[in-house]
Motif scaffolding. Structure first.
Motif, PDB file in Angstrom:
ATOM      1  N   ASP A 132       6.977   3.638   6.632  1.00 13.72           N
ATOM      2  CA  ASP A 132       6.659   2.380   6.851  1.00 13.72           C
ATOM      3  C   ASP A 132       7.438   1.457   5.798  1.00 13.72           C
ATOM      4  O   ASP A 132       7.967   0.509   6.081  1.00 13.72           O
ATOM      5  CB  ASP A 132       5.264   2.016   6.666  1.00 13.72           C
ATOM      6  CG  ASP A 132       4.928   0.589   7.034  1.00 13.72           C
ATOM      7  OD1 ASP A 132       5.059  -0.043   7.970  1.00 13.72           O
ATOM      8  OD2 ASP A 132       4.469  -0.020   5.763  1.00 13.72           O
ATOM      9  N   ALA A 133       7.431   1.836   4.401  1.00 14.20           N
ATOM     10  CA  ALA A 133       8.338   1.105   3.354  1.00 14.20           C
ATOM     11  C   ALA A 133       9.634   0.989   3.599  1.00 14.20           C
ATOM     12  O   ALA A 133      10.339   0.031   3.549  1.00 14.20           O
ATOM     13  CB  ALA A 133       7.891   1.717   1.953  1.00 14.20           C
ATOM     14  N   GLN A 145      11.230  14.247  -2.072  1.00 11.51           N
ATOM     15  CA  GLN A 145      10.271  13.178  -1.649  1.00 11.51           C
ATOM     16  C   GLN A 145      10.195  12.043  -2.889  1.00 11.51           C
ATOM     17  O   GLN A 145      10.194  10.929  -2.566  1.00 11.51           O
ATOM     18  CB  GLN A 145       9.077  13.537  -1.269  1.00 11.51           C
ATOM     19  CG  GLN A 145       9.002  14.240   0.279  1.00 11.51           C
ATOM     20  CD  GLN A 145       7.629  15.189   0.628  1.00 11.51           C
ATOM     21  OE1 GLN A 145       6.584  15.037  -0.476  1.00 11.51           O
ATOM     22  NE2 GLN A 145       7.601  16.189   1.472  1.00 11.51           N
ATOM     23  N   LEU A 146      10.164  12.878  -4.035  1.00 11.86           N
ATOM     24  CA  LEU A 146      10.100  11.789  -5.079  1.00 11.86           C
ATOM     25  C   LEU A 146      11.352  10.836  -5.405  1.00 11.86           C
ATOM     26  O   LEU A 146      11.490   9.863  -5.726  1.00 11.86           O
ATOM     27  CB  LEU A 146       9.834  12.637  -6.421  1.00 11.86           C
ATOM     28  CG  LEU A 146       9.970  11.964  -7.654  1.00 11.86           C
ATOM     29  CD1 LEU A 146       8.811  10.929  -7.853  1.00 11.86           C
ATOM     30  CD2 LEU A 146       9.865  13.074  -8.874  1.00 11.86           C
ATOM     31  N   ALA A 147      12.448  11.621  -4.760  1.00 15.55           N
ATOM     32  CA  ALA A 147      13.725  10.688  -5.126  1.00 15.55           C
ATOM     33  C   ALA A 147      13.701   9.690  -4.284  1.00 15.55           C
ATOM     34  O   ALA A 147      14.102   8.556  -4.217  1.00 15.55           O
ATOM     35  CB  ALA A 147      14.956  11.538  -4.481  1.00 15.55           C
ATOM     36  N   LEU A 148      12.939   9.794  -2.854  1.00 21.23           N
ATOM     37  CA  LEU A 148      12.737   8.752  -1.806  1.00 21.23           C
ATOM     38  C   LEU A 148      11.976   7.510  -2.027  1.00 21.23           C
ATOM     39  O   LEU A 148      12.202   6.429  -2.221  1.00 21.23           O
ATOM     40  CB  LEU A 148      12.415   9.434  -0.588  1.00 21.23           C
ATOM     41  CG  LEU A 148      12.180   8.335   0.635  1.00 21.23           C
ATOM     42  CD1 LEU A 148      13.211   7.415   0.794  1.00 21.23           C
ATOM     43  CD2 LEU A 148      11.572   8.849   1.775  1.00 21.23           C
ATOM     44  N   LEU A 187       4.046   8.789  -2.514  1.00 27.33           N
ATOM     45  CA  LEU A 187       4.486  10.444  -2.626  1.00 27.33           C
ATOM     46  C   LEU A 187       3.531  11.020  -1.853  1.00 27.33           C
ATOM     47  O   LEU A 187       4.000  12.338  -1.325  1.00 27.33           O
ATOM     48  CB  LEU A 187       4.401  10.712  -4.043  1.00 27.33           C
ATOM     49  CG  LEU A 187       4.869  12.119  -4.363  1.00 27.33           C
ATOM     50  CD1 LEU A 187       6.302  12.439  -3.969  1.00 27.33           C
ATOM     51  CD2 LEU A 187       4.752  12.621  -5.743  1.00 27.33           C
ATOM     52  N   LEU A 188       2.324  10.819  -1.561  1.00 25.12           N
ATOM     53  CA  LEU A 188       1.079  11.617  -0.751  1.00 25.12           C
ATOM     54  C   LEU A 188       1.432  11.472   0.810  1.00 25.12           C
ATOM     55  O   LEU A 188       0.661  11.865   1.524  1.00 25.12           O
ATOM     56  CB  LEU A 188       0.013  11.165  -1.415  1.00 25.12           C
ATOM     57  CG  LEU A 188      -0.660  11.606  -2.771  1.00 25.12           C
ATOM     58  CD1 LEU A 188      -1.939  11.228  -3.166  1.00 25.12           C
ATOM     59  CD2 LEU A 188      -0.452  13.243  -2.849  1.00 25.12           C
ATOM     60  N   SER A 189       1.811  10.275   1.083  1.00 27.15           N
ATOM     61  CA  SER A 189       1.759   9.898   2.434  1.00 27.15           C
ATOM     62  C   SER A 189       3.285   9.400   3.003  1.00 27.15           C
ATOM     63  O   SER A 189       3.931   8.667   2.683  1.00 27.15           O
ATOM     64  CB  SER A 189       1.052   8.485   2.567  1.00 27.15           C
ATOM     65  OG  SER A 189       0.870   7.903   3.846  1.00 27.15           O
ATOM     66  N   SER A 190       3.418  10.337   4.045  1.00 27.65           N
ATOM     67  CA  SER A 190       4.996  10.375   4.765  1.00 27.65           C
ATOM     68  C   SER A 190       4.887   9.017   5.546  1.00 27.65           C
ATOM     69  O   SER A 190       5.892   8.311   5.579  1.00 27.65           O
ATOM     70  CB  SER A 190       5.257  11.444   5.636  1.00 27.65           C
ATOM     71  OG  SER A 190       4.171  11.668   6.566  1.00 27.65           O
ATOM     72  N   ARG A 191       3.725   8.711   5.984  1.00 24.81           N
ATOM     73  CA  ARG A 191       3.521   7.169   6.882  1.00 24.81           C
ATOM     74  C   ARG A 191       4.013   6.123   6.013  1.00 24.81           C
ATOM     75  O   ARG A 191       4.612   5.346   6.450  1.00 24.81           O
ATOM     76  CB  ARG A 191       2.050   7.247   7.624  1.00 24.81           C
ATOM     77  CG  ARG A 191       2.004   6.024   8.244  1.00 24.81           C
ATOM     78  CD  ARG A 191       0.600   5.911   8.737  1.00 24.81           C
ATOM     79  NE  ARG A 191      -0.393   5.748   7.775  1.00 24.81           N
ATOM     80  CZ  ARG A 191      -0.577   4.722   7.065  1.00 24.81           C
ATOM     81  NH1 ARG A 191      -0.016   3.807   7.739  1.00 24.81           N
ATOM     82  NH2 ARG A 191      -1.369   4.389   6.252  1.00 24.81           N
TER      83      ARG A 191
END
Length: 302
Positions: free
Chosen positions: A287-288, A254-257, A279-283
């Motif tokens: 969206d980004a 997730q950090l790499a993303l 990092l805290l929000s997959s949504r």
């Protein structure tokens, strides 16, 4: 070159308008002192690539009737591969002389290890230096999923066990991301099911055609989009029971993303939340990705 029923290596070569280089890629495999099958997937070339391929009688040529992109071309070839190990080779790259035999002799090939060899540009690919003096391991990623977090999965001739590819392809339901020109996602996903990934100092060669910087520059927007979608898919895979290695892999992927989102957001003028919020929000991450991808795809050069 005699190929038995069960070759040790299946070399999958992808070709899209590579009429000036694909023969060199094929010959570099034919020159190997190893038991190989050669599979060339022509991704609906519009130049004379198919005429060039027709000159070879001892290879398996698969023709796409529409252009599907590099990832899908590789998947087409890999799904019919019979070898114990699959080798990814672009149609403008060449294997170093004798490298597959060297890998076999080095006793680093097994059913749980993936390997990455780099590709170096040479002014004269026909003047290669012969067999390498030995296999040289530069970096070992153990567990293998650490390799997926490095964001350096492309630009190489990757080698991995056929059984691991089938495992990943089945786990994804053969439903891979909508990637156009890059194939980074393949070695990245394979890293999840590999016990280790070896990054070698040994390299193959880029066969000269058009200047490298010009070739890449024409595809830069597509490459950025593909890398963004690839990182998104790798991060999502950590929640798939077939791939997940625990919370550490989730956080690092997730950090790499997030790093990719922030970098490309600045490049394409798309405002994103701060890194901590992403990092805290997959949504927010998804969206980004959607907004950045939309801007990239709207570019006239996409």
């Amino acid at each position: 070159m005699t190929v038995s029923i069960q070759p040790e290596f299946s070399v999958v070569i992808t070709c899209y308008n590579k009429s000036s280089t694909v023969a060199g890629a094929i010959k570099s495999v034919q020159a190997q002192n190893s038991n190989c099958e050669i599979i060339v997937v022509d991704d609906c070339s519009t130049d004379t690539s198919r005429e060039v391929l027709a000159q070879f009688s001892d290879i398996n040529v698969i023709l796409h009737d529409v252009n599907k992109g590099a990832l899908q071309a590789y998947l087409t070839g890999m799904r019919v591969a019979q070898g114990r190990f699959i080798v990814m080779l672009d149609g403008d790259d060449a294997l170093a002389d004798g490298i597959l035999e060297e890998l076999s002799n080095a006793e680093i090939l097994d059913d749980t290890t993936s390997i990455r060899m780099g590709i170096a540009q040479r002014k004269d690919a026909t003047n290669r230096t012969g067999a390498p003096s030995g296999v040289r391991v530069n970096i070992t990623f153990r567990p293998g999923w650490l390799f997926a977090a490095t964001q350096s999965t492309g630009g190489a001739a990757n080698i991995f066990p056929n059984t691991l590819f089938k495992e990943v392809d089945q786990a994804l339901g053969q439903n891979w991301p909508d990637i156009v020109v890059q194939d980074h996602i393949l070695p990245g996903m394979l890293a999840f099911v590999s016990r280790r990934v070896l990054k070698l100092s040994n390299v193959g060669y880029l066969i000269p055609d058009v200047p490298l910087d010009r070739s890449l520059g024409q595809k830069r927007h597509r490459m950025d989009n593909d890398r963004l979608l690839s990182d998104q898919a790798l991060a999502a895979a950590t929640f798939n029971p077939a791939f997940s290695q625990g919370w550490i892999s989730r956080v690092l992927l997730q950090l790499a993303l997030v790093i990719r989102i922030r970098r490309l957001g600045r490049k394409y003028g798309v405002a994103t939340r701060n890194a901590f919020g992403l990092l805290l929000s997959s949504r927010q991450r998804n969206d980004a990705v959607d907004r950045i991808s939309s801007v990239i795809r709207s570019s006239p050069s996409f």
